[in-house]
Design an enzyme around this catalytic site. Structure first.
Site, PDB file in Angstrom:
ATOM      1  N   ASN A 180      22.039  -0.683  16.345  1.00  0.00           N
ATOM      2  CA  ASN A 180      21.464  -0.122  17.271  1.00  0.00           C
ATOM      3  C   ASN A 180      22.522   0.027  18.287  1.00  0.00           C
ATOM      4  O   ASN A 180      23.257  -0.639  19.041  1.00  0.00           O
ATOM      5  CB  ASN A 180      20.276  -0.536  17.977  1.00  0.00           C
ATOM      6  CG  ASN A 180      19.757   0.470  18.867  1.00  0.00           C
ATOM      7  OD1 ASN A 180      19.949   0.967  19.711  1.00  0.00           O
ATOM      8  ND2 ASN A 180      18.452   0.197  18.758  1.00  0.00           N
ATOM      9  N   PHE A 181      23.278   1.518  18.763  1.00  0.00           N
ATOM     10  CA  PHE A 181      24.191   1.685  19.801  1.00  0.00           C
ATOM     11  C   PHE A 181      23.643   1.852  21.433  1.00  0.00           C
ATOM     12  O   PHE A 181      24.566   2.062  22.161  1.00  0.00           O
ATOM     13  CB  PHE A 181      25.074   2.970  19.330  1.00  0.00           C
ATOM     14  CG  PHE A 181      25.777   2.581  17.922  1.00  0.00           C
ATOM     15  CD1 PHE A 181      27.083   2.025  18.331  1.00  0.00           C
ATOM     16  CD2 PHE A 181      25.480   2.894  16.851  1.00  0.00           C
ATOM     17  CE1 PHE A 181      28.100   1.756  17.282  1.00  0.00           C
ATOM     18  CE2 PHE A 181      26.298   2.519  15.611  1.00  0.00           C
ATOM     19  CZ  PHE A 181      27.454   2.145  15.928  1.00  0.00           C
ATOM     20  N   GLY A 204      26.303   3.515  12.121  1.00  0.00           N
ATOM     21  CA  GLY A 204      25.101   2.901  12.412  1.00  0.00           C
ATOM     22  C   GLY A 204      24.116   2.727  11.314  1.00  0.00           C
ATOM     23  O   GLY A 204      22.722   2.592  11.424  1.00  0.00           O
ATOM     24  N   SER A 230      27.081  -1.408  14.301  1.00  0.00           N
ATOM     25  CA  SER A 230      25.964  -1.981  15.085  1.00  0.00           C
ATOM     26  C   SER A 230      24.494  -1.353  14.249  1.00  0.00           C
ATOM     27  O   SER A 230      24.553  -0.097  13.982  1.00  0.00           O
ATOM     28  CB  SER A 230      25.899  -1.517  16.462  1.00  0.00           C
ATOM     29  OG  SER A 230      24.943  -1.732  17.244  1.00  0.00           O
ATOM     30  N   THR A 265      22.141   0.990   8.535  1.00  0.00           N
ATOM     31  CA  THR A 265      21.659  -0.375   7.967  1.00  0.00           C
ATOM     32  C   THR A 265      21.222  -0.478   6.857  1.00  0.00           C
ATOM     33  O   THR A 265      21.303   0.494   5.845  1.00  0.00           O
ATOM     34  CB  THR A 265      20.422  -0.542   9.044  1.00  0.00           C
ATOM     35  OG1 THR A 265      19.334   0.592   8.598  1.00  0.00           O
ATOM     36  CG2 THR A 265      20.848  -0.356  10.406  1.00  0.00           C
ATOM     37  N   LYS A 305      10.625   5.672   8.889  1.00  0.00           N
ATOM     38  CA  LYS A 305      11.729   4.500   8.936  1.00  0.00           C
ATOM     39  C   LYS A 305      11.401   3.758   7.637  1.00  0.00           C
ATOM     40  O   LYS A 305      10.443   3.342   7.432  1.00  0.00           O
ATOM     41  CB  LYS A 305      11.574   3.726   9.985  1.00  0.00           C
ATOM     42  CG  LYS A 305      12.821   2.882  10.055  1.00  0.00           C
ATOM     43  CD  LYS A 305      13.110   2.182  11.665  1.00  0.00           C
ATOM     44  CE  LYS A 305      14.278   1.084  11.456  1.00  0.00           C
ATOM     45  NZ  LYS A 305      15.454   2.029  11.232  1.00  0.00           N
ATOM     46  N   HIS A 359       8.162   1.325  14.768  1.00  0.00           N
ATOM     47  CA  HIS A 359       9.015   2.650  14.661  1.00  0.00           C
ATOM     48  C   HIS A 359       7.980   3.778  13.940  1.00  0.00           C
ATOM     49  O   HIS A 359       6.750   3.307  13.273  1.00  0.00           O
ATOM     50  CB  HIS A 359      10.085   2.123  13.688  1.00  0.00           C
ATOM     51  CG  HIS A 359      11.398   1.402  14.349  1.00  0.00           C
ATOM     52  ND1 HIS A 359      11.529   0.286  14.513  1.00  0.00           N
ATOM     53  CD2 HIS A 359      12.454   2.162  14.880  1.00  0.00           C
ATOM     54  CE1 HIS A 359      12.688  -0.057  15.178  1.00  0.00           C
ATOM     55  NE2 HIS A 359      13.177   1.269  15.407  1.00  0.00           N
ATOM     56  N   HIS A 360       8.490   4.988  13.844  1.00  0.00           N
ATOM     57  CA  HIS A 360       7.853   6.226  13.407  1.00  0.00           C
ATOM     58  C   HIS A 360       7.820   5.684  11.776  1.00  0.00           C
ATOM     59  O   HIS A 360       8.316   4.822  11.068  1.00  0.00           O
ATOM     60  CB  HIS A 360       8.960   7.321  13.337  1.00  0.00           C
ATOM     61  CG  HIS A 360      10.134   7.076  13.003  1.00  0.00           C
ATOM     62  ND1 HIS A 360      10.652   7.553  11.747  1.00  0.00           N
ATOM     63  CD2 HIS A 360      11.325   6.721  13.592  1.00  0.00           C
ATOM     64  CE1 HIS A 360      11.958   7.022  11.587  1.00  0.00           C
ATOM     65  NE2 HIS A 360      12.266   6.901  12.623  1.00  0.00           N
TER      66      HIS A 360
END
Length: 248
Positions: A101-102, A74, A99, A76, A138, A134-135
């Site tokens: 995002n799973f 996962g 992916s 990226t 990230k 997002h937080h």
């Protein structure tokens, strides 16, 4: 099944919690930033689950593929190297599922977005754009999931030709630009929204992650699926491949 986890950050901890709560799975090893990664450290595992960072993933890739153990990642930030990674996977006769995002919910969102993008394509009055939250911790933006969503739109709607991450300093977006906006705020796990707009209507498709547990559970399920295909059907896979088989 026995899993080796590569990465001991927030997602690594979440995946470990999912496996620990299972009655049929166990953790063979957890490899953190100080671990020496060789093919041998993975042997005896049924699957590898990697949640690290771009550079670590690329550095560890050869050893993971050479181990003969199927890999789910996962991590990226390496989309531009996808073709090179696919060649390595093929040459090694390995299996890798990637992916951004799973979460099964996110993948339902992406499929819904694909259909909505296709439906509005013939109607010039409808415009579409993406936004992700997002937080503040990230690093990458737009998120990998937002880029996946944007590519879904591009593939289904020929009126959009390119992704635009920032607004131009002067002038305005071209009609065939697809804006993907990013917000970094507080502790938001992840929210992705597609806005479809016309003079008469607004349609909003949105997915909000309530915790990381959905990502972790999806990664474990994908790893079980990938291990069931390997080594008879090696190759590079996506969550779409996983879901297509489940849904028939």
């Amino acid at each position: 099944m026995k899993f080796t986890l590569v990465g001991n950050g927030r997602m690594g901890h979440e995946v470990a919690s999912v496996i620990d709560a299972s009655t049929v799975h166990s953790i063979a090893a957890v490899l953190d930033i100080d671990a020496v990664i060789t093919p041998e450290v993975f042997r005896g595992s049924d699957a590898i689950i990697d949640f690290t960072v771009r550079d670590a993933f690329l550095e560890n890739l050869d050893a993971m593929l050479a181990s003969g153990v199927p890999v789910v990642t996962g991590t990226t930030g390496w989309d531009g190297l996808r073709e090179e990674v696919a060649v390595k996977v093929s040459e090694a006769g390995a299996s890798l599922l990637y992916s951004a995002n799973f979460s099964l919910g996110v993948n339902v969102f992406l499929r819904t977005l694909r259909e909505a993008s296709r439906l509005i394509a013939p109607f010039a009055q409808f415009d579409i754009a993406m936004e992700e939250h997002h937080h503040t911790g990230k690093v990458d933006f737009p998120s990998g999931t937002a880029l996946a969503a944007a590519n879904v739109i591009l593939s289904a709607n020929s009126r959009k030709q390119r992704i635009v991450r920032e607004l131009p300093e002067a002038g305005r977006l071209a009609p065939d630009d697809l804006q993907v906006a990013s917000v970094r705020l507080g502790s938001v796990f992840g929210k992705h929204s597609a806005f479809i707009d016309s003079e008469a209507d607004e349609i909003v498709l949105s997915h909000t992650a309530k915790s990381r547990s959905g990502f972790a559970s999806g990664a474990v399920e994908a790893a079980v699926w990938l291990a069931g295909r390997h080594p008879k059907q090696p190759g590079m896979y996506s969550m779409d491949d996983f879901l297509n088989e489940l849904l028939g």
